[in-house]
Every structure is written in structure tokens, then in C-alpha cells.
Design an enzyme around this catalytic site. Structure first.
Site, mmCIF file in Angstrom:
data_model
loop_
_atom_site.group_PDB
_atom_site.id
_atom_site.type_symbol
_atom_site.label_atom_id
_atom_site.label_comp_id
_atom_site.label_asym_id
_atom_site.label_seq_id
_atom_site.Cartn_x
_atom_site.Cartn_y
_atom_site.Cartn_z
ATOM 1 N N LYS A 126 0.875 -1.159 0.000
ATOM 2 C CA LYS A 126 0.000 0.000 0.000
ATOM 3 C C LYS A 126 0.919 1.217 0.000
ATOM 4 O O LYS A 126 1.844 1.292 0.820
ATOM 5 C CB LYS A 126 -0.888 0.012 1.249
ATOM 6 C CG LYS A 126 -1.963 -1.054 1.197
ATOM 7 C CD LYS A 126 -2.936 -0.927 2.335
ATOM 8 C CE LYS A 126 -4.136 -1.840 2.135
ATOM 9 N NZ LYS A 126 -3.836 -3.209 1.710
ATOM 10 N N ASP A 170 -1.525 -2.036 -4.114
ATOM 11 C CA ASP A 170 -2.932 -2.006 -3.706
ATOM 12 C C ASP A 170 -3.505 -0.616 -3.988
ATOM 13 O O ASP A 170 -2.769 0.372 -4.014
ATOM 14 C CB ASP A 170 -3.059 -2.274 -2.203
ATOM 15 C CG ASP A 170 -2.779 -3.729 -1.830
ATOM 16 O OD1 ASP A 170 -2.668 -4.573 -2.740
ATOM 17 O OD2 ASP A 170 -2.659 -4.018 -0.620
ATOM 18 N N GLY A 181 -13.583 -3.015 -4.823
ATOM 19 C CA GLY A 181 -13.320 -1.832 -3.985
ATOM 20 C C GLY A 181 -13.833 -2.085 -2.587
ATOM 21 O O GLY A 181 -14.941 -2.599 -2.413
ATOM 22 N N ALA A 182 -13.022 -1.722 -1.572
ATOM 23 C CA ALA A 182 -13.319 -2.165 -0.207
ATOM 24 C C ALA A 182 -13.501 -1.037 0.805
ATOM 25 O O ALA A 182 -13.649 -1.306 1.987
ATOM 26 C CB ALA A 182 -12.186 -3.079 0.260
ATOM 27 N N HIS A 231 -14.339 -12.972 -5.524
ATOM 28 C CA HIS A 231 -14.863 -14.284 -5.114
ATOM 29 C C HIS A 231 -16.256 -14.483 -5.671
ATOM 30 O O HIS A 231 -16.944 -15.422 -5.305
ATOM 31 C CB HIS A 231 -14.896 -14.378 -3.582
ATOM 32 C CG HIS A 231 -13.652 -13.875 -2.943
ATOM 33 N ND1 HIS A 231 -13.500 -12.577 -2.547
ATOM 34 C CD2 HIS A 231 -12.480 -14.485 -2.708
ATOM 35 C CE1 HIS A 231 -12.286 -12.401 -2.069
ATOM 36 N NE2 HIS A 231 -11.643 -13.540 -2.161
ATOM 37 N N ARG A 245 -4.837 -5.293 -11.491
ATOM 38 C CA ARG A 245 -5.649 -6.206 -10.673
ATOM 39 C C ARG A 245 -7.007 -5.523 -10.521
ATOM 40 O O ARG A 245 -7.087 -4.448 -9.928
ATOM 41 C CB ARG A 245 -5.025 -6.397 -9.294
ATOM 42 C CG ARG A 245 -5.924 -7.198 -8.347
ATOM 43 C CD ARG A 245 -5.653 -6.914 -6.873
ATOM 44 N NE ARG A 245 -4.291 -7.214 -6.504
ATOM 45 C CZ ARG A 245 -3.681 -6.649 -5.441
ATOM 46 N NH1 ARG A 245 -4.331 -5.781 -4.664
ATOM 47 N NH2 ARG A 245 -2.444 -6.946 -5.162
ATOM 48 N N ARG A 249 -12.496 -4.503 7.027
ATOM 49 C CA ARG A 249 -12.989 -4.473 5.635
ATOM 50 C C ARG A 249 -13.545 -5.838 5.236
ATOM 51 O O ARG A 249 -14.563 -5.934 4.564
ATOM 52 C CB ARG A 249 -11.870 -4.035 4.674
ATOM 53 C CG ARG A 249 -11.498 -2.563 4.803
ATOM 54 C CD ARG A 249 -10.714 -2.063 3.608
ATOM 55 N NE ARG A 249 -9.371 -2.589 3.536
ATOM 56 C CZ ARG A 249 -8.315 -2.076 4.173
ATOM 57 N NH1 ARG A 249 -8.461 -1.008 4.955
ATOM 58 N NH2 ARG A 249 -7.117 -2.598 4.037
HETATM 59 C C1 LIG Z 1 -6.522 -10.507 -4.337
HETATM 60 C C2 LIG Z 1 -7.352 -9.345 -3.887
HETATM 61 C C3 LIG Z 1 -6.762 -8.112 -3.744
HETATM 62 C C4 LIG Z 1 -7.531 -7.005 -3.349
HETATM 63 N N1 LIG Z 1 -6.962 -5.764 -3.335
HETATM 64 C C5 LIG Z 1 -7.743 -4.694 -3.105
HETATM 65 C C6 LIG Z 1 -7.231 -3.375 -3.234
HETATM 66 O O1 LIG Z 1 -6.062 -3.155 -3.554
HETATM 67 N N2 LIG Z 1 -8.069 -2.332 -2.972
HETATM 68 C C7 LIG Z 1 -9.389 -2.520 -2.641
HETATM 69 O O2 LIG Z 1 -10.112 -1.535 -2.448
HETATM 70 N N3 LIG Z 1 -9.898 -3.762 -2.507
HETATM 71 C C8 LIG Z 1 -9.110 -4.845 -2.731
HETATM 72 N N4 LIG Z 1 -9.661 -6.097 -2.626
HETATM 73 C C9 LIG Z 1 -10.996 -6.275 -2.009
HETATM 74 C C10 LIG Z 1 -12.110 -6.104 -3.015
HETATM 75 O O3 LIG Z 1 -12.236 -4.752 -3.368
HETATM 76 C C11 LIG Z 1 -13.452 -6.590 -2.442
HETATM 77 O O4 LIG Z 1 -13.758 -5.824 -1.326
HETATM 78 C C12 LIG Z 1 -13.472 -8.059 -2.041
HETATM 79 O O5 LIG Z 1 -12.769 -8.838 -2.966
HETATM 80 C C13 LIG Z 1 -14.907 -8.582 -1.988
HETATM 81 O O6 LIG Z 1 -15.514 -8.435 -3.229
HETATM 82 P P1 LIG Z 1 -15.854 -9.654 -4.212
HETATM 83 O O7 LIG Z 1 -15.420 -9.253 -5.584
HETATM 84 O O8 LIG Z 1 -15.290 -10.903 -3.723
HETATM 85 O O9 LIG Z 1 -17.414 -9.675 -4.304
HETATM 86 P P2 LIG Z 1 -18.554 -9.746 -3.164
HETATM 87 O O10 LIG Z 1 -19.815 -9.364 -3.855
HETATM 88 O O11 LIG Z 1 -18.155 -8.967 -1.958
HETATM 89 O O12 LIG Z 1 -18.557 -11.271 -2.797
HETATM 90 C C14 LIG Z 1 -18.982 -12.308 -3.656
HETATM 91 C C15 LIG Z 1 -19.053 -13.601 -2.846
HETATM 92 O O13 LIG Z 1 -17.735 -13.957 -2.411
HETATM 93 C C16 LIG Z 1 -17.730 -14.426 -1.080
HETATM 94 N N5 LIG Z 1 -17.004 -13.456 -0.249
HETATM 95 C C17 LIG Z 1 -16.617 -12.226 -0.596
HETATM 96 N N6 LIG Z 1 -15.933 -11.612 0.382
HETATM 97 C C18 LIG Z 1 -15.898 -12.465 1.406
HETATM 98 C C19 LIG Z 1 -15.321 -12.411 2.688
HETATM 99 N N7 LIG Z 1 -14.682 -11.329 3.148
HETATM 100 N N8 LIG Z 1 -15.493 -13.480 3.480
HETATM 101 C C20 LIG Z 1 -16.151 -14.586 3.037
HETATM 102 N N9 LIG Z 1 -16.706 -14.686 1.820
HETATM 103 C C21 LIG Z 1 -16.583 -13.662 0.999
HETATM 104 C C22 LIG Z 1 -19.182 -14.528 -0.705
HETATM 105 O O14 LIG Z 1 -19.648 -15.799 -1.067
HETATM 106 C C23 LIG Z 1 -19.843 -13.491 -1.552
HETATM 107 O O15 LIG Z 1 -21.210 -13.713 -1.790
HETATM 108 C C24 LIG Z 1 -8.916 -7.189 -3.052
HETATM 109 C C25 LIG Z 1 -9.504 -8.436 -3.211
HETATM 110 C C26 LIG Z 1 -8.756 -9.502 -3.638
HETATM 111 C C27 LIG Z 1 -9.437 -10.810 -3.851
#
Ligand SMILES: Cc1cc2nc3c(=O)[nH]c(=O)nc-3n(C[C@H](O)[C@H](O)[C@H](O)COP(=O)(O)OP(=O)(O)OC[C@H]3O[C@@H](n4cnc5c(N)ncnc54)[C@H](O)[C@@H]3O)c2cc1C
Length: 298
Positions: free
Chosen positions: A91, A125, A179-180, A218, A175, A279
Site C-alpha cells: 500500500k 494495492d 473496492g473495499a 470471489h 488487478r 474491511r
Molecule cells: C486478491 C485481492 C486483492 C484485493 N486488493 C484490493 C485493493 O487493492 N483495494 C481494494 O479496495 N480492494 C481490494 N480487494 C478487495 C475487493 O475490493 C473486495 O472488497 C473483495 O474482494 C470482496 O468483493 P468480491 O469481488 O469478492 O465480491 P462480493 O460481492 O463482496 O462477494 C462475492 C461472494 O464472495 C464471497 N465473499 C466475498 N468476500 C468475502 C469475505 N470477506 N469473506 C467470506 N466470503 C466472501 C461470498 O460468497 C460473496 O457472496 C482485493 C480483493 C482480492 C481478492
């Protein structure tokens, strides 16, 4: 949830509770670099690569930023010695972006060079929207010498399609994430359907105009969209990555790797786990229930 999590009293309550440990253990590989390397060895055994992340952000003094950079250099050396398959993710606020952009650039340049020498690469990140412009500036600046750097881009930000269009000339290595962070409505989409639609649109953009895209999610539907789009565009399984988080959908990670996709898992370690953990909890109500149960059992 993210708003409450930022209150110092909440941070104190959570970090002092011994019971939070079970929740932390689910999402964080451990306190020490060795813990993270062990976790990555385990992932590599299942054909999943690592993305090593030393927890920490929002560093507010030059010593803290230099210490984080030094810790990353130690980690890069360990990666080289142990031969594990992993990248490292940083970061930029951990390297001082918030108060000294020049020093942050110097730290990142050094990490990128050492990573290349060690046979690995650095990923950047993306943090709160206040840092997006500076983060992109740093990425663009270093791209000429270090095209192997990867930058995270957030699909929930309204500006992201324009940011990508402006970088099209360098075929950015991105990547893509949803967004978190808690962002205002005028900055970021909040409705799931809007975020997902923009994520799918940006996935298509990256397959056509990016370099070695990493689809980090995911979300089964968005991952299906990515694999289908890749196949339709004759993008081979080796020409993009799927990235997920440590402790989240591990079986899916292994199953995709077994099908021949390049999968990487983001492996955080260190003591500064609080913002990262909140987050993860905010992302999913089921995680909040898991967390509250742990607190109540105290
Ligand atoms: C490798 C990686 C790097 C990342 N880097 C950044 C970054 O640099 N900046 C940033 O802002 N965000 C980052 N993120 C976080 C990202 O922005 C999302 O907040 C996070 O990935 C959840 O979104 P999703 O796409 O999985 O979809 P979602 O709609 O949140 O999830 C889809 C499904 O995945 C499963 N799931 C998702 N999250 C979780 C959890 N925490 N625990 C258990 N099950 C879960 C559930 O089954 C859910 O229904 C990163 C994520 C990943 C995977």
C-alpha cells in the site's frame, strides 16, 4: 460498519479482545513473515500462487515508511531464498504517500528493483479515493522502468473507466477489484448491480487492452464472466490471473487452479490487522455474525 470500525474506541475493544483471535486467524496468515511463507508453501502445493502482504497502512512519519520498506526488503529476500511462488503487494500509504510522495517513489523503486532481482514482482494495492490520483501518478511514473508492476483498480469508482482509458497507451497491468472502502455516492457506486456491471465492463476492457489482467473477486458470476470472455477473446489460461483472499473460498481457488487457471491468493501477515479485518467483515454479513459470536463467547 466501516464507519463504526474507524472509531478509536471500537478499535481498542476489538484489538484487546483475545477472542478476536479466531476471526483474525481465518483471514490473516499470522504475525510473522515465517507464518506467511508457510501459508504460501501450502498454497503452492495446491498450485495456487501467493501475493504476500505486510499489513499496515496510513503510515504518518518517515521512519515508519522506511521501516515498512525495510520489512518488505527482508520479505523479498526470504522469497528468493525459499523459492516460493509469490508476488508482494504494497500500500503506498505504508511507504509514506500521504506526506512525502518523493520518498514513497524512492521506496517503491527500490522494492521493484529488488523484487526483479529476486525473481518476483510488486503489486500496488489501491486505497481510499483520496489517494487514487497520487497512486496512479506513481504507477505511471515507474512504469517505464518497471512495466512488471501491477496496479489495483477499483470497479466501484465512477472514475475508473476514464483512468483506464487514459492509461491505454501503456497497456496497464491491472488487478481488478470491486473496492473495499467506504466512499461517498458521488465518488463510488454503492448498488451491487452497478458495481457488478462496471466490473464486467472493465474485465472486457482489460482483456482487450491490458497486460496480463488479474481478476480479483470471489463472485462466481463475475469469475464466470471473466473465464468466458477470456475464451471468447482467445486469451489463454496462462494469459490472465484469478486472485482471491486468504481464508475466502479456498476450495474455489484450488478447483480453478486444478482446472489450469493461474490463481493467486492474497496472504496478509503482521500485527496491524485491524483495518484489513474490518474491511473483510464489512464485506459480508456472515463474517459479522462469525465475529460477533466470537466476541460474545469471551
Ligand atoms: C486478491 C485481492 C486483492 C484485493 N486488493 C484490493 C485493493 O487493492 N483495494 C481494494 O479496495 N480492494 C481490494 N480487494 C478487495 C475487493 O475490493 C473486495 O472488497 C473483495 O474482494 C470482496 O468483493 P468480491 O469481488 O469478492 O465480491 P462480493 O460481492 O463482496 O462477494 C462475492 C461472494 O464472495 C464471497 N465473499 C466475498 N468476500 C468475502 C469475505 N470477506 N469473506 C467470506 N466470503 C466472501 C461470498 O460468497 C460473496 O457472496 C482485493 C480483493 C482480492 C481478492
Amino acid at each position: 460498519m466501516l464507519w463504526i470500525a474507524e472509531k478509536p474506541a471500537m478499535e481498542k475493544l476489538v484489538t484487546r479482545s483475545r477472542l478476536t483471535r479466531s476471526v483474525v486467524d481465518r483471514f490473516v496468515a499470522g504475525y510473522a513473515l515465517d507464518d506467511a511463507i508457510d501459508a504460501i508453501v501450502d498454497l503452492n502445493g495446491k498450485k495456487v500462487g501467493g501475493i504476500l502482504d505486510l499489513l499496515g497502512e496510513g503510515v504518518s512519519d518517515p521512519e515508519g515508511a522506511a521501516a515498512a520498506a525495510d520489512d518488505y526488503l527482508v520479505a523479498i529476500k526470504r522469497i528468493q531464498e525459499s523459492g516460493v511462488d509469490t508476488t508482494v503487494s504494497v500500500k503506498l500509504t505504508q511507504l509514506g504517500l500521504a506526506f512525502d510522495k518523493g520518498a514513497c517513489i524512492d521506496h517503491l523503486r527500490r522494492l521493484a528493483a529488488e523484487a526483479t532481482a529476486a525473481g518476483t514482482t510488486v503489486e500496488i494495492d489501491m486505497e481510499q479515493s483520496d489517494y487514487v490520483s497520487d497512486t496512479l501518478d506513481v504507477y505511471r511514473l515507474l512504469h517505464a522502468d518497471h512495466p512488471e508492476l501491477r496496479i489495483a483498480m477499483q470497479a466501484y469508482l465512477r472514475r475508473t473507466p476514464i483512468d483506464l482509458e487514459m492509461m491505454a497507451g501503456i497497456k496497464p497491468k491491472v488487478r481488478l477489484v470491486k473496492g473495499a472502502y467506504a466512499e461517498p455516492e458521488n465518488v463510488a457506486f454503492r448498488k451491487r448491480a452497478e458495481i457488478d456491471a462496471q466490473f464486467a465492463f472493465l474485465t472486457d476492457w482489460l482483456f482487450r487492452r491490458g497486460t496480463m489482467p488479474a481478476i480479483a473477486s470471489h463472485d462466481g458470476e463475475l469469475l464466470d464472466h471473466a473465464t468466458t470472455t477470456a475464451a471468447q477473446n482467445n486469451v489463454g489460461k496462462d494469459d490472465f490471473e484469478i486472485q482471491m483472499l486468504y481464508g475466502v473460498r479456498s476450495e474455489l481457488q484450488e478447483s480453478l487452479a486444478a482446472q489450469g487457471y493461474k490463481v493467486r491468493c492474497y496472504v496478509p501477515y503482521g500485527s496491524a490487522w485491524y483495518p484489513y479485518l474490518t474491511r473483510r467483515i464489512a464485506e459480508r454479513p456472515a463474517n459479522l455474525r462469525f465475529f460477533l459470536r466470537a466476541l460474545i463467547r469471551r
